[in-house]
Enzyme design. Structure first.
Site, PDB file in Angstrom:
ATOM      1  CG  ASP A  51      -1.851   0.997   1.341  1.00  0.00           C
ATOM      2  OD1 ASP A  51      -2.680   0.993   0.140  1.00  0.00           O
ATOM      3  OD2 ASP A  51      -2.029   1.794   2.088  1.00  0.00           O
ATOM      4  CG  ASN A  59      -3.989  11.295  -5.583  1.00  0.00           C
ATOM      5  OD1 ASN A  59      -3.126  11.378  -6.517  1.00  0.00           O
ATOM      6  ND2 ASN A  59      -4.962  10.192  -5.632  1.00  0.00           N
ATOM      7  CG  ASP A  68      -3.682   8.496 -12.122  1.00  0.00           C
ATOM      8  OD1 ASP A  68      -4.023   8.116 -11.051  1.00  0.00           O
ATOM      9  OD2 ASP A  68      -4.340   8.830 -12.916  1.00  0.00           O
ATOM     10  CG  ASP A  95      -3.305   3.549  -2.274  1.00  0.00           C
ATOM     11  OD1 ASP A  95      -2.516   3.627  -1.411  1.00  0.00           O
ATOM     12  OD2 ASP A  95      -4.485   3.207  -2.176  1.00  0.00           O
TER      13      ASP A  95
END
Length: 178
Positions: A51, A59, A68, A95
């Protein structure tokens, strides 16, 4: 011609469009097959659940394209460590990624996981500013010798528990399920 097209469609249905590693559907299918093979061969099977730490914060700070890009980079890094034919990487959700490592003990998986964690940390340290959030990984490992009286879901649950132990211990860590 139709058979080739159908084969290509099936292959694409199993891949994550962003990372080009297996998606959850691909994971479920391939993991089931690897589990059966490990039962038959009586070999160890390890899962590494990965993770990206504080992904929402990354983000929010740097933007979704940044997120991304790092999801792709993590997937590529994980993929670079899957050197055996029965090893693979899948995007498990958001993620989170999963590495499936056949014929691998927990200790071998932990050694590999630590190298991955350090590689991502070093990449991030070189590229991101010191005053903003950085990219780190938490990794949870579980391994067993599968048997017919053990559900494949048990190993997934154990890897997930180990991942949450890594996060509870401060993140940016590798934990083996015990």
């Amino acid at each position: 011609m139709l058979q080739i097209a159908n084969t290509e469609l099936k292959r694409r249905a199993m891949l994550d469009g962003l990372t080009e590693v297996m998606n959850r559907l691909g994971f479920d299918s391939a993991y089931g097959e690897i589990w059966k093979k490990s039962v038959r061969d009586r070999t160890s099977l390890a899962l590494v659940m990965v993770d990206i730490d504080h992904f929402k914060c990354l983000n929010d700070t740097y933007g979704h394209l940044f997120g991304d890009e790092w999801i792709k980079r993590v997937a590529q890094t994980l993929q670079s460590f899957t050197l055996q034919p029965d090893h693979f990487v899948a995007r498990y959700g958001g993620d989170e990624m999963m590495m499936v490592l056949s014929d691998t003990t927990a200790w071998k998986a932990a050694e590999m996981s630590e190298r991955i964690r350090l590689e991502i940390s070093e990449m991030a340290a070189l590229e991101l500013s010191e005053d903003g959030p950085t990219v780190t990984l938490s990794l949870g490992i579980a391994a067993t010798i599968p048997s017919e009286n053990l559900s494949p879901d048990v190993l997934i649950k154990r890897a997930d528990e180990a991942l949450y132990q890594a996060k509870a211990a401060g993140r940016n860590k590798t934990v083996i399920w015990k």
